[in-house]
Motif scaffolding. Structure first.
Motif, mmCIF file in Angstrom:
data_model
loop_
_atom_site.group_PDB
_atom_site.id
_atom_site.type_symbol
_atom_site.label_atom_id
_atom_site.label_comp_id
_atom_site.label_asym_id
_atom_site.label_seq_id
_atom_site.Cartn_x
_atom_site.Cartn_y
_atom_site.Cartn_z
ATOM 1 N N LEU A 1 0.781 -1.114 -0.092
ATOM 2 C CA LEU A 1 0.105 0.012 0.100
ATOM 3 C C LEU A 1 0.955 1.549 -0.103
ATOM 4 C CD1 LEU A 1 -2.698 -1.108 2.586
ATOM 5 C CD2 LEU A 1 -2.992 -0.877 0.200
ATOM 6 N N MET A 2 1.859 1.252 0.755
ATOM 7 C CA MET A 2 2.758 2.492 0.802
ATOM 8 C C MET A 2 3.446 2.607 -0.434
ATOM 9 S SD MET A 2 4.492 2.176 4.661
ATOM 10 C CE MET A 2 5.358 3.651 4.621
ATOM 11 N N THR A 3 3.986 1.701 -1.153
ATOM 12 C CA THR A 3 4.810 1.877 -2.319
ATOM 13 C C THR A 3 3.867 1.768 -3.651
ATOM 14 O OG1 THR A 3 5.316 -0.493 -2.348
ATOM 15 C CG2 THR A 3 6.913 0.788 -1.291
ATOM 16 N N ASN A 4 2.436 1.591 -3.525
ATOM 17 C CA ASN A 4 1.653 1.681 -4.543
ATOM 18 C C ASN A 4 1.813 2.958 -5.583
ATOM 19 O OD1 ASN A 4 -1.036 1.668 -6.102
ATOM 20 N ND2 ASN A 4 -1.146 -0.377 -5.226
ATOM 21 N N ALA A 5 1.725 2.648 -6.770
ATOM 22 C CA ALA A 5 2.027 3.742 -7.752
ATOM 23 C C ALA A 5 0.722 4.796 -7.818
ATOM 24 C CB ALA A 5 2.204 3.255 -9.305
ATOM 25 N N ASN A 6 -0.427 4.305 -7.415
ATOM 26 C CA ASN A 6 -1.644 5.138 -7.496
ATOM 27 C C ASN A 6 -1.462 6.030 -6.103
ATOM 28 O OD1 ASN A 6 -4.401 6.095 -6.792
ATOM 29 N ND2 ASN A 6 -4.981 4.641 -8.084
ATOM 30 N N ASP A 7 -1.358 7.305 -6.147
ATOM 31 C CA ASP A 7 -1.177 8.239 -5.055
ATOM 32 C C ASP A 7 -2.294 8.062 -3.922
ATOM 33 O OD1 ASP A 7 0.987 9.318 -6.425
ATOM 34 O OD2 ASP A 7 -0.094 10.662 -7.496
ATOM 35 N N LEU A 8 -3.663 7.903 -4.593
ATOM 36 C CA LEU A 8 -4.759 7.597 -3.401
ATOM 37 C C LEU A 8 -4.486 6.461 -2.756
ATOM 38 C CD1 LEU A 8 -6.293 9.229 -6.209
ATOM 39 C CD2 LEU A 8 -8.212 8.970 -4.482
ATOM 40 N N VAL A 9 -4.075 5.297 -3.315
ATOM 41 C CA VAL A 9 -3.852 4.023 -2.536
ATOM 42 C C VAL A 9 -2.623 4.245 -1.562
ATOM 43 C CG1 VAL A 9 -3.093 1.497 -2.655
ATOM 44 C CG2 VAL A 9 -4.667 2.372 -4.685
ATOM 45 N N ALA A 10 -1.721 5.000 -2.047
ATOM 46 C CA ALA A 10 -0.651 5.086 -1.125
ATOM 47 C C ALA A 10 -0.910 6.012 0.099
ATOM 48 C CB ALA A 10 0.579 5.464 -1.828
ATOM 49 N N PHE A 11 -1.791 7.162 -0.261
ATOM 50 C CA PHE A 11 -2.212 7.834 0.947
ATOM 51 C C PHE A 11 -2.986 7.593 1.868
ATOM 52 C CE2 PHE A 11 -5.053 11.272 2.013
ATOM 53 C CZ PHE A 11 -4.349 12.098 3.045
ATOM 54 N N LEU A 12 -4.152 6.822 1.623
ATOM 55 C CA LEU A 12 -5.162 6.158 2.009
ATOM 56 C C LEU A 12 -4.929 5.002 2.750
ATOM 57 C CD1 LEU A 12 -8.138 7.044 -0.372
ATOM 58 C CD2 LEU A 12 -7.903 8.320 1.828
ATOM 59 N N GLN A 13 -3.829 4.230 2.289
ATOM 60 C CA GLN A 13 -3.418 2.981 2.992
ATOM 61 C C GLN A 13 -4.619 1.904 2.815
ATOM 62 O OE1 GLN A 13 0.048 2.139 4.307
ATOM 63 N NE2 GLN A 13 -0.255 3.257 2.345
ATOM 64 N N LYS A 14 -5.226 1.940 1.536
ATOM 65 C CA LYS A 14 -6.358 0.945 1.344
ATOM 66 C C LYS A 14 -6.339 0.703 -0.062
ATOM 67 C CE LYS A 14 -9.842 3.173 3.364
ATOM 68 N NZ LYS A 14 -11.165 3.300 3.637
ATOM 69 N N PRO A 15 -6.795 -0.522 -0.365
ATOM 70 C CA PRO A 15 -6.926 -0.701 -1.827
ATOM 71 C C PRO A 15 -8.083 -0.083 -2.646
ATOM 72 C CG PRO A 15 -7.757 -2.796 -0.503
ATOM 73 C CD PRO A 15 -7.180 -1.715 0.454
ATOM 74 N N ALA A 16 -8.040 0.322 -3.655
ATOM 75 C CA ALA A 16 -8.897 1.227 -4.441
ATOM 76 C C ALA A 16 -10.477 0.803 -4.236
ATOM 77 C CB ALA A 16 -8.655 1.292 -6.040
ATOM 78 N N SER A 17 -10.731 -0.573 -4.199
ATOM 79 C CA SER A 17 -12.008 -1.184 -4.219
ATOM 80 C C SER A 17 -12.758 -0.809 -2.839
ATOM 81 C CB SER A 17 -11.948 -2.565 -4.020
ATOM 82 O OG SER A 17 -10.960 -3.220 -3.120
ATOM 83 N N GLU A 18 -11.813 -0.190 -1.755
ATOM 84 C CA GLU A 18 -12.296 0.185 -0.589
ATOM 85 C C GLU A 18 -12.547 1.673 -0.328
ATOM 86 O OE1 GLU A 18 -10.374 -1.711 2.556
ATOM 87 O OE2 GLU A 18 -10.399 -3.670 1.848
ATOM 88 N N PHE A 19 -12.379 2.460 -1.615
ATOM 89 C CA PHE A 19 -12.414 3.907 -1.252
ATOM 90 C C PHE A 19 -13.909 4.378 -0.969
ATOM 91 C CE2 PHE A 19 -8.906 5.203 -4.564
ATOM 92 C CZ PHE A 19 -7.978 4.572 -3.458
ATOM 93 N N THR A 20 -13.851 5.143 -0.116
ATOM 94 C CA THR A 20 -15.417 5.943 0.101
ATOM 95 C C THR A 20 -15.419 7.472 -0.005
ATOM 96 O OG1 THR A 20 -14.701 6.457 2.552
ATOM 97 C CG2 THR A 20 -15.395 4.304 2.207
ATOM 98 N N LYS A 21 -16.578 7.992 -0.006
ATOM 99 C CA LYS A 21 -16.507 9.373 -0.596
ATOM 100 C C LYS A 21 -15.854 10.280 0.521
ATOM 101 C CE LYS A 21 -20.583 11.715 0.422
ATOM 102 N NZ LYS A 21 -21.894 12.129 0.633
ATOM 103 N N ALA A 22 -15.737 9.691 2.005
ATOM 104 C CA ALA A 22 -14.993 10.472 2.875
ATOM 105 C C ALA A 22 -13.389 10.287 2.626
ATOM 106 C CB ALA A 22 -15.248 9.631 4.328
ATOM 107 N N ASP A 23 -12.995 9.279 2.279
ATOM 108 C CA ASP A 23 -11.716 9.102 1.367
ATOM 109 C C ASP A 23 -11.277 10.035 0.654
ATOM 110 O OD1 ASP A 23 -11.168 6.686 3.309
ATOM 111 O OD2 ASP A 23 -11.937 5.458 1.718
#
Length: 501
Positions: free
Chosen positions: A6-28
């Motif tokens: 998660l920390m080294t993920n190329a996607n900036d949101l994954v790295a920042f939020l420390q969760k996979p994209a499939s779990e993104f919420t509006k609050a995130d």
């Protein structure tokens, strides 16, 4: 997904939020926007031409961001899809949070989303390609109890002025290195940008095709993805094409995903690999050989292959690629490691040998299980495809294989283990069905087999009618024969569909 990943993920949101994209919420999303100083949001969605459309929002305050993330926005559906009437054309577009990525091209910090379409009643638009794929994947799982995964091999040509230095050998560019391959750096830059946008890339390389024409150098490349859920696979391919085109524009290059550019040179396909997972386990193999479920899946592809071209081969130049005696398929058959067939079972890692130990003797030898890597590949589609329709059609065909009482017999009957282009194998070809040779013929195939795609409401009647109407509008039933040998007519055709899909 582990913390380090998660920390080294190329996607900036994954790295920042420390969760996979499939779990993104509006609050995130709101948290990321506030922390990173995002000033704009783009809603992106494919239209009827298969290309991404964009709606821009400037963020004046967090309340407005919350509003657009919650309610989406209205768009004119009749300007996006020809099956929607202007008298009732309003649609909603709603962002899918799992697709969020930082726009790599925007000067103003911008967050992009892929969107879903909804109708006036707040229901997913039945005829939208993206929702059609969602329905196809759900129907497959309901029938089989398995998840359908896919990934694409994205082939394209990069066009640049010919420097006449370190010339590559014509049509021998496969895996070539610099300086003979001139666009490797551009490809690796594309790969880095695609990964930042959430794409799961397997590898990239130069491809067979390279040639010179009118002072320009045409160099073929390929970026291949890793298997993911089939809906995610379509999203990744959609964004990848958008990124490649934008990067080319900024580097003063031209790119094309067109299936055929000129006679006698390699065309570009969009090969799709697929596999089935149950409880996270790949079900394509059993005891080291192709499983019965995998052969049922292949049988469904064999049965519906002619009509799948209606989703994956969308303009007349597609059928100048699907000709005999090249690596593109024309016969409906399958085989192991055989690039002359429609569906190929790629070489797996089934020998049970630790090759890494042999290559690196200091590594301790260990037992290996590489069954997770096994896929099968359909080789007919190309860059003109509507990505969501294509993957939905393939998903339907694979489910259809589980509904065919004679599936295993069909699989056995259509298996070949020879080069089907060799003259001595002509008797084998005699009993094989053929892929259509034009958009018009493809439309006829879809008309005959449409009931399978419409079963359970996966493909809407309106969508199938629209596809048939679109394919018939080319009036190309005899085009391949009519312009054979006419170089100027061929060039005109290529120019017309140069930036397809």
């Amino acid at each position: 997904m582990t913390t380090n990943v998660l920390m080294t993920n190329a996607n900036d949101l994954v790295a920042f939020l420390q969760k996979p994209a499939s779990e993104f919420t509006k609050a995130d999303i709101i948290s990321f926007v506030m922390e990173k100083g995002i000033k704009m949001v783009n809603f992106m969605y494919p239209g009827g031409d298969g290309k991404l459309k964009t709606l821009n929002f400037v963020l004046t305050d967090i309340d407005y961001l919350d509003t657009i993330l919650t309610y989406g926005e209205r768009v004119d559906g009749s300007s996006l899809f020809d099956f929607i009437q202007a008298s009732s054309s309003d649609l909603y577009v709603l962002p899918r949070f799992c697709t969020a990525f930082v726009d790599p091209f925007a000067e103003i910090p911008t967050l992009d989303f892929l969107c879903s379409f909804f109708d006036k009643d707040g229901n997913p638009l039945a005829s939208s390609p993206e929702h059609t794929l969602t329905k196809a994947a759900a129907a497959f799982t309901q029938k089989t109890g398995m998840e359908f995964q896919a990934m694409g091999e994205l082939e394209y040509y990069v066009i640049r002025p010919d420097e006449d230095v370190f010339p590559a050998i014509d049509q021998h560019g496969y895996h070539e290195s610099a300086p003979y391959a001139k666009t490797n750096d551009f490809r690796t830059l594309c790969m880095a940008y695609i990964a930042r946008a959430g794409g799961h890339i397997k590898y990239g390389h130069s491809e067979v095709g390279n040639f010179k024409l009118n002072g320009l150098n045409y160099e073929q490349n390929e970026i291949e993805f890793l298997p993911v859920n089939v809906r995610e696979a379509a999203d990744e391919l959609m964004i990848a094409k958008w990124i490649i085109r934008n990067l080319a524009y900024r580097h003063q290059l031209n790119v094309t995903f067109a299936p055929k550019i000129t006679n006698g040179k390699a065309g570009s396909g969009l090969h799709i690999h697929m596999r089935m997972l149950k409880d996270g386990k790949n079900m394509m193999l059993k005891n080291g050989v192709l499983s019965e479920d995998a052969r049922r899946m292949i049988a469904g592809l064999m049965d519906l292959a002619p009509s799948i071209t209606a989703f994956g081969n969308k303009n007349p130049t597609s059928y100048f690629r699907l000709v005999p005696h090249q690596e593109a398929p024309t016969n409906v058959c399958w085989g192991d490691r055989n690039r002359s067939v429609l569906v190929r079972v790629p070489l797996g890692w089934n020998a049970g040998v630790d090759m890494a130990h042999i290559a690196n003797p200091k590594e301790k030898e260990q037992p290996l299980d590489a069954t997770f890597k096994q896929t099968v590949e359909i080789r007919s589609s190309d860059g003109s495809a509507d990505l969501y329709q294509l993957l939905a059609g393939i998903c339907v065909a694979c489910r259809h294989g589980f509904e065919m009482p004679d599936a295993l017999e069909v699989a056995q009957r259509t298996y070949v283990d020879v080069n089907i282009h060799d003259k001595q194998n002509e008797k084998i070809l005699a009993h094989l069905a053929q892929l259509p040779d034009s958009c018009s013929a493809s439309a006829d195939c879809l008309q005959r087999q449409r009931a399978v795609f419409e079963e359970g409401g996966v493909f809407s009647k309106e969508m199938i009618d629209g596809i048939i109407r679109q394919l018939k509008s080319f009036h190309d039933a005899t085009l391949r024969h009519d312009i054979e040998g006419d170089q100027e007519a061929t060039r005109m055709l290529v120019r017309t569909y140069f930036h397809c899909g």
